[in-house]
Design a protein around this motif. Structure first.
Motif, PDB file in Angstrom:
ATOM      1  N   ILE A  46      29.001  93.854  14.515  1.00 38.91           N
ATOM      2  CA  ILE A  46      30.039  92.847  14.271  1.00 38.91           C
ATOM      3  C   ILE A  46      29.822  91.536  15.022  1.00 38.91           C
ATOM      4  N   ALA A  49      29.760  88.372  12.873  1.00 37.81           N
ATOM      5  CA  ALA A  49      30.772  88.265  11.812  1.00 37.81           C
ATOM      6  C   ALA A  49      31.510  86.934  11.890  1.00 37.81           C
ATOM      7  N   GLU A  50      31.985  86.617  13.082  1.00 40.83           N
ATOM      8  CA  GLU A  50      32.669  85.352  13.315  1.00 40.83           C
ATOM      9  C   GLU A  50      32.782  85.153  14.817  1.00 40.83           C
ATOM     10  N   ALA A  53      34.528  87.709  17.458  1.00 39.56           N
ATOM     11  CA  ALA A  53      34.634  89.040  16.858  1.00 39.56           C
ATOM     12  C   ALA A  53      34.562  90.147  17.905  1.00 39.56           C
ATOM     13  N   HIS A 137      26.368  82.976  18.044  1.00 33.84           N
ATOM     14  CA  HIS A 137      27.469  83.155  18.994  1.00 33.84           C
ATOM     15  C   HIS A 137      26.996  83.675  20.358  1.00 33.84           C
TER      16      HIS A 137
END
Length: 249
Positions: A46, A49-50, A53, A137
């Protein structure tokens, strides 16, 4: 007092005990593999994912695996001490090392030393492995607070192992200690934190994890949090020493 300090032969004998106990040595190795492995798997699943997250605090999220690694650390500390309270183990140990202070300090020193090495390796490996899957990220070791957090992760695992070791010397049972500590660490902070966030910062897990947060807490700073966890572990270790000193074998 110097006569009570650990010596190389006593430390070596304690190392042989730990190495020969499959469950204890397995728990030590598991600290590294569980902490790093779960972090890498979660980040791979994950992490991209964004943004956020893995959690609102990206630095703390970089050590998500410590939630599970701390259980291995507590198991290591507890089983390393509990072996002395089965089948006359403590009596045999005190025949070999009659000075109870030397015996206890040697065992605690070795538990802490091994946990520190495993914890620091786990802290660095967890950070690097997890961030390798975070893509855009990700954060690096050069980012603010990252090196502090890596060191703090290792210290957190070390102090949790010592916390469990000291309590085991008091209760004489790894099962009893883990039955108390695991719910205490994994559940109580959420219960208290829901209604008293400032007070929750003084619980051992919340305090120790302050080192891995980007921002300090509302009450405790990063290093203050580590100090609070040190007090928890220190109190348990002292309690264990008093129990070993006074207890009949």
């Amino acid at each position: 007092m110097s006569t009570a300090l650990p010596t190389r032969p006593v430390l070596h004998s304690e190392w042989i005990k730990i190495r020969s106990l499959r469950g204890t040595f397995g728990s030590l190795i598991t600290i590294l593999f569980v902490t790093t492995g779960i972090q890498a798997l979660t980040a791979a699943a994950i992490g991209q994912a964004e943004e956020g997250a893995m959690g609102e605090d990206p630095l703390l999220a970089a050590f998500y695996g410590i939630t599970f690694g701390q259980i291995a650390a507590m198991a290591f500390g507890a089983t390393a001490l509990s072996s002395e309270f089965h089948d006359g183990g403590l009596r045999t140990s005190l025949v070999a090392v009659p000075n109870r202070a030397r015996f206890y300090l040697s065992k605690i020193s070795l538990v802490g030393g091994l946990a520190f090495v495993a914890g620091q390796i786990a802290g660095l490996a967890t950070f690097l492995a997890g961030q390798s899957f975070m893509g855009p990220h990700s954060i690096g070791l050069g980012d603010p607070g990252a090196l502090r957090a890596v060191f703090g992760c290792g210290m957190y695992l070390t102090l949790m192992a010592l916390f469990a070791a000291g309590l085991t010397a008091v209760l004489r049972s790894a099962t009893a200690v883990l039955s108390l500590l695991i719910p205490f660490v994994l559940m109580l902070s959420f219960v208290i934190g829901a209604g008293a966030e400032g007070m929750a910062e003084f619980l051992p897990d919340r305090a120790g994890q302050m080192m891995m947060r980007a921002e300090a807490g509302s009450v405790l700073g990063h290093w203050q949090g580590l100090g609070v966890l040190t007090l928890w572990a220190g109190a348990a270790v002292i309690g264990g020493w008093l129990a070993v000193r006074r207890r009949d074998v």
